[in-house]
Design a protein around this motif. Structure first.
Motif, PDB file in Angstrom:
ATOM      1  N   GLY A  30     -19.035 -67.577  -2.567  1.00  0.00           N
ATOM      2  CA  GLY A  30     -18.216 -68.831  -1.264  1.00  0.00           C
ATOM      3  C   GLY A  30     -17.000 -68.366  -1.299  1.00  0.00           C
ATOM      4  N   SER A  31     -16.602 -67.458  -1.951  1.00  0.00           N
ATOM      5  CA  SER A  31     -14.870 -67.486  -1.911  1.00  0.00           C
ATOM      6  C   SER A  31     -15.139 -66.426  -0.517  1.00  0.00           C
ATOM      7  N   GLY A  32     -15.961 -66.178   0.327  1.00  0.00           N
ATOM      8  CA  GLY A  32     -15.261 -65.066   1.097  1.00  0.00           C
ATOM      9  C   GLY A  32     -15.419 -64.033   0.938  1.00  0.00           C
ATOM     10  N   LYS A  33     -15.535 -63.568  -0.487  1.00  0.00           N
ATOM     11  CA  LYS A  33     -15.347 -61.805  -1.142  1.00  0.00           C
ATOM     12  C   LYS A  33     -16.360 -60.764  -0.011  1.00  0.00           C
ATOM     13  N   THR A  34     -17.673 -61.226   0.466  1.00  0.00           N
ATOM     14  CA  THR A  34     -18.393 -60.788   0.952  1.00  0.00           C
ATOM     15  C   THR A  34     -18.046 -59.960   2.534  1.00  0.00           C
ATOM     16  N   ARG A  35     -17.229 -61.315   3.419  1.00  0.00           N
ATOM     17  CA  ARG A  35     -17.008 -61.007   4.344  1.00  0.00           C
ATOM     18  C   ARG A  35     -15.616 -60.033   4.126  1.00  0.00           C
ATOM     19  N   PHE A  36     -14.677 -60.299   2.662  1.00  0.00           N
ATOM     20  CA  PHE A  36     -13.801 -59.615   2.749  1.00  0.00           C
ATOM     21  C   PHE A  36     -13.776 -58.017   2.752  1.00  0.00           C
ATOM     22  N   THR A  37     -15.241 -57.939   1.701  1.00  0.00           N
ATOM     23  CA  THR A  37     -15.852 -56.243   1.740  1.00  0.00           C
ATOM     24  C   THR A  37     -15.993 -55.717   3.225  1.00  0.00           C
ATOM     25  N   GLU A  38     -16.955 -56.752   4.077  1.00  0.00           N
ATOM     26  CA  GLU A  38     -17.140 -56.200   5.074  1.00  0.00           C
ATOM     27  C   GLU A  38     -15.975 -55.813   6.033  1.00  0.00           C
ATOM     28  N   ARG A  39     -14.847 -55.999   5.893  1.00  0.00           N
ATOM     29  CA  ARG A  39     -13.836 -56.405   7.004  1.00  0.00           C
ATOM     30  C   ARG A  39     -12.996 -54.202   6.850  1.00  0.00           C
ATOM     31  N   LEU A  40     -12.575 -54.678   5.396  1.00  0.00           N
ATOM     32  CA  LEU A  40     -12.393 -53.369   4.163  1.00  0.00           C
ATOM     33  C   LEU A  40     -13.568 -52.194   4.459  1.00  0.00           C
ATOM     34  N   VAL A  41     -14.662 -52.257   4.484  1.00  0.00           N
ATOM     35  CA  VAL A  41     -15.158 -51.200   5.298  1.00  0.00           C
ATOM     36  C   VAL A  41     -15.643 -50.447   6.252  1.00  0.00           C
ATOM     37  N   GLU A  42     -15.171 -52.058   6.957  1.00  0.00           N
ATOM     38  CA  GLU A  42     -14.763 -52.188   8.870  1.00  0.00           C
ATOM     39  C   GLU A  42     -13.780 -50.765   9.500  1.00  0.00           C
ATOM     40  N   GLU A  43     -12.817 -51.763   8.539  1.00  0.00           N
ATOM     41  CA  GLU A  43     -11.008 -51.196   8.740  1.00  0.00           C
ATOM     42  C   GLU A  43     -10.764 -49.492   7.711  1.00  0.00           C
ATOM     43  N   THR A  44     -11.675 -49.376   6.590  1.00  0.00           N
ATOM     44  CA  THR A  44     -11.493 -47.655   6.237  1.00  0.00           C
ATOM     45  C   THR A  44     -11.960 -46.960   6.654  1.00  0.00           C
ATOM     46  N   GLY A  45     -13.542 -47.619   6.960  1.00  0.00           N
ATOM     47  CA  GLY A  45     -14.215 -46.632   7.792  1.00  0.00           C
ATOM     48  C   GLY A  45     -13.125 -45.785   9.063  1.00  0.00           C
ATOM     49  N   MET A  46     -12.322 -45.853   9.906  1.00  0.00           N
ATOM     50  CA  MET A  46     -11.869 -45.391  10.903  1.00  0.00           C
ATOM     51  C   MET A  46     -11.199 -44.956  10.321  1.00  0.00           C
ATOM     52  N   SER A  47     -10.095 -44.484   8.866  1.00  0.00           N
ATOM     53  CA  SER A  47      -9.791 -43.584   8.677  1.00  0.00           C
ATOM     54  C   SER A  47      -9.754 -42.609   7.943  1.00  0.00           C
ATOM     55  N   MET A  48     -11.297 -42.872   7.189  1.00  0.00           N
ATOM     56  CA  MET A  48     -11.478 -41.663   6.063  1.00  0.00           C
ATOM     57  C   MET A  48     -13.517 -42.225   6.072  1.00  0.00           C
ATOM     58  N   PRO A  49     -14.610 -41.833   5.413  1.00  0.00           N
ATOM     59  CA  PRO A  49     -15.624 -41.539   5.077  1.00  0.00           C
ATOM     60  C   PRO A  49     -15.584 -42.596   3.863  1.00  0.00           C
ATOM     61  N   VAL A  50     -16.727 -43.682   4.137  1.00  0.00           N
ATOM     62  CA  VAL A  50     -17.106 -45.091   3.348  1.00  0.00           C
ATOM     63  C   VAL A  50     -18.758 -44.374   3.933  1.00  0.00           C
ATOM     64  N   PHE A  51     -19.256 -45.064   1.776  1.00  0.00           N
ATOM     65  CA  PHE A  51     -20.622 -44.993   2.070  1.00  0.00           C
ATOM     66  C   PHE A  51     -21.033 -46.588   1.215  1.00  0.00           C
ATOM     67  N   ARG A  52     -21.499 -46.584   1.342  1.00  0.00           N
ATOM     68  CA  ARG A  52     -22.365 -48.580   1.066  1.00  0.00           C
ATOM     69  C   ARG A  52     -23.031 -47.981   0.305  1.00  0.00           C
ATOM     70  N   ILE A  53     -23.612 -49.021  -1.561  1.00  0.00           N
ATOM     71  CA  ILE A  53     -24.357 -49.125  -2.205  1.00  0.00           C
ATOM     72  C   ILE A  53     -24.807 -50.030  -2.803  1.00  0.00           C
ATOM     73  N   SER A  54     -26.394 -50.463  -2.358  1.00  0.00           N
ATOM     74  CA  SER A  54     -26.556 -51.762  -2.743  1.00  0.00           C
ATOM     75  C   SER A  54     -28.335 -52.229  -3.246  1.00  0.00           C
ATOM     76  N   ALA A  55     -28.197 -51.777  -4.899  1.00  0.00           N
ATOM     77  CA  ALA A  55     -29.524 -51.250  -5.450  1.00  0.00           C
ATOM     78  C   ALA A  55     -30.455 -52.846  -4.785  1.00  0.00           C
ATOM     79  N   LEU A  56     -29.763 -53.927  -3.982  1.00  0.00           N
ATOM     80  CA  LEU A  56     -30.795 -55.189  -3.752  1.00  0.00           C
ATOM     81  C   LEU A  56     -31.314 -54.738  -2.979  1.00  0.00           C
ATOM     82  N   ASN A  57     -30.731 -54.356  -1.743  1.00  0.00           N
ATOM     83  CA  ASN A  57     -30.861 -54.069  -0.467  1.00  0.00           C
ATOM     84  C   ASN A  57     -31.732 -53.133  -0.356  1.00  0.00           C
ATOM     85  N   ALA A  58     -31.629 -52.028  -1.087  1.00  0.00           N
ATOM     86  CA  ALA A  58     -32.243 -50.610  -1.367  1.00  0.00           C
ATOM     87  C   ALA A  58     -33.193 -50.883  -1.607  1.00  0.00           C
ATOM     88  N   LEU A  59     -34.036 -51.597  -2.307  1.00  0.00           N
ATOM     89  CA  LEU A  59     -35.291 -51.981  -3.917  1.00  0.00           C
ATOM     90  C   LEU A  59     -36.517 -53.278  -2.727  1.00  0.00           C
TER      91      LEU A  59
END
Length: 534
Positions: A30-59
């Motif tokens: 509940g601290s907001g770390k997932t939203r924090f990560t999503e924002r970081l993915v979005e902004e980082t992806g504007m300047s360099m390649p990003v890639f997500r790995i999530s075993a829970l979502n994958a399975l």
């Protein structure tokens, strides 16, 4: 590698710029770390390649598609459009990763057949090699465009779908890692998911070794995983302002030495922290102190040495977490100088020998007696006489134990010096008995203790008397109308949970035992300012 983090509450942004290539985003639920990560993915992806790995979502999750360029889903959809070998009915990322690995294998075989050149290891080769390092008793077989698995002791083979969730998670992670774009920032969600703690660190060491040029960003609340990474940068997300889309977070520099208990406390703490002795479940400390110091996060650490070290470490990191912290240790046989030293280090030491003696404070005994409709004057008078008689019978033994403690401390202090030669050290050691004068210390303590007993100085006796069976032997429980020692302790805990004059009386008695002597100081304590009372 340089990452600009999302905005803080004051709109400023932290920047991580070093070569560690390991970043951990951690925070309580509940601290907001997932939203924090999503924002970081979005902004980082504007300047360099990003890639997500999530075993829970994958399975398990097939109701969304990862649209990031170079993601497993994008690679799979592109492959189904251009390749006649690719089935289009794989729905989970786990299945899609396996299909992409097999396609890569086929394409390499065809390329080798036409070119006749030396065949480099395929993505699947790399995955199989990593798999067999982690699971040496498991074999992977290629058969007719599919993978089969078997155990060394069993000739029967089975498909990937019969693997355990943990095995699937490892296979998916290896496969996703080798398929990711070059020099990508790899965002990993819940890296400990499905993995046993005993192999988790080894598995992620292997995953990182498959892509050493990549930067790994892990989002987790698993402290055990975090301590398995070598010198990570740690981003502690403490809270989130949804309306402003800003975060309360702090960056802990790589290599900061903290054990998992301190990390757990930092991440989970919403209030100032109070470290105490005991096991956190059965000890009296863990039951009593949270009900007295109600505005503190109370954390049990076991030994007094761990409490002292944790308090020091926590306060050294104040600029990181901005939380007040103190410790509480038993007085035991410490003298006034030792107590003063600890209090300067923000360690509270009660004016009684140990936690059991707090239960025997006059106002505590009287409050319990009144709660159970007993005459508190009569009850305390009998308890007082019983404790004094017990102490009188053990007076010399107690004086000897105090003497041993003082001599031990003095010896440690005196030999912790610089000596130019072994002769000087031997001479110093030979003179120790005369210098320490243990018999004089003992005789002085016997005189003091005898004075406490003869003068009926109950409070001074509680300060020096180490006797864990005091509650039981004094009959305080029976005098209050209770069955035994455990019932007496339970009664104090239950009273403190109530809003009653007896609860207030017990709480004041305990705080006064730590040198907090008036209502104003007690109010400050409840408002998060023990430090103001030191």
């Amino acid at each position: 590698m340089k990452l600009t983090l999302p905005p803080q509450l004051d709109s400023t942004r932290e920047v991580i710029d070093d070569d560690s290539r390991r970043i951990i985003i951690i925070g309580a639920n509940g601290s907001g770390k997932t939203r924090f990560t999503e924002r970081l993915v979005e902004e980082t992806g504007m300047s360099m390649p990003v890639f997500r790995i999530s075993a829970l979502n994958a399975l398990y999750r097939a109701d969304s598609t990862d649209t990031l360029e170079g993601s497993v889903d994008v690679l799979y959809e592109a492959a189904t459009e251009r390749s006649p070998f690719m089935r289009s009915d794989h729905h989970t990322q786990f299945e899609r990763v396996m299909a992409l690995l097999l396609l890569d294998e086929v394409l390499h075989l065809l390329l080798h057949k036409h070119s006749g050149g030396r065949m480099e290891p395929t993505c699947l080769d790399r995955v199989i090699s990593a798999w067999q390092e982690v699971f040496p008793d498991s074999r992977i077989l290629r058969e007719s465009g599919r993978l089969l698995f078997s155990r060394k002791e069993d000739d029967s083979a089975y498909s990937q779908m019969r693997l355990s969730d943990g095995e699937k998670a490892v296979l998916y992670t290896f496969g996703a890692a080798v398929l990711a774009p070059e020099d990508a920032v790899m965002f990993v969600d819940s890296p400990g998911m499905f993995l046993h703690p005993s192999v988790m660190g080894m598995i992620w060491d292997k995953v990182e070794s498959l892509r050493p040029e990549c930067t790994w960003v892990y989002t987790t609340h698993d402290v055990e995983f975090m301590t398995s990474r070598v010198r990570p940068d740690v981003i502690w997300v403490r809270g989130y302002d949804a309306e402003a889309q800003r975060w309360d977070y702090a960056v802990l520099p790589a290599g900061t030495p903290l054990d998992d208990e301190i990390y757990t406390t930092i991440v989970g703490a919403r209030k100032p922290v109070l470290f105490i002795e005991g096991d956190g479940t059965h000890s009296i400390d863990a039951k009593l102190y949270p009900l007295v110091f109600t505005n503190y996060t109370v954390r049990s650490l076991g030994s007094c040495n761990k409490v002292i070290e944790a308090t020091r470490t926590f306060n050294d990191l104040n600029s990181f977490h901005h939380l007040d912290s103190h410790g509480i240790v038993d007085r035991d046989r410490r003298d006034a100088h030792e107590v003063a030293y600890l209090r300067k280090k923000r360690i509270f030491v009660p004016d009684v020998a140990e936690i059991e003696n707090i239960l025997m404070l006059e106002d505590v005994v009287r409050a319990v007696a009144r709660h159970f409709h007993r005459n508190d004057d009569r009850v305390f008078d009998r308890v007082r006489k019983s404790v004094i008689n017990m102490f009188r019978g053990e007076l010399k033994q107690q004086a000897l134990m105090h003497t041993r403690h003082r001599v031990k401390r003095m010896v440690e202090y005196r030999i912790d010096g610089r000596f130019p030669s072994i002769d000087k050290l031997e001479q110093h050691m030979a003179d120790l008995v005369n210098a320490l004068r243990p018999r004089d210390i003992y005789n002085g303590l016997v005189r003091d203790f005898r004075g406490y007993a003869e003068g009926g100085d109950y409070q001074s006796i509680l300060r020096v008397y180490n006797q864990k069976s005091m509650v039981g032997q004094s009959n305080v429980a029976e005098l209050c109308g209770l069955k035994n020692h455990d019932a007496y302790v339970a009664a104090i805990i239950e009273i403190l949970k109530e809003d009653s004059p007896e609860a207030d009386s017990i709480r004041r008695a305990v705080t006064r035992c730590f040198g907090i002597t008036d209502d104003e100081a007690s109010a400050k304590l409840s408002e998060n300012s023990i430090s103001e009372i030191d």
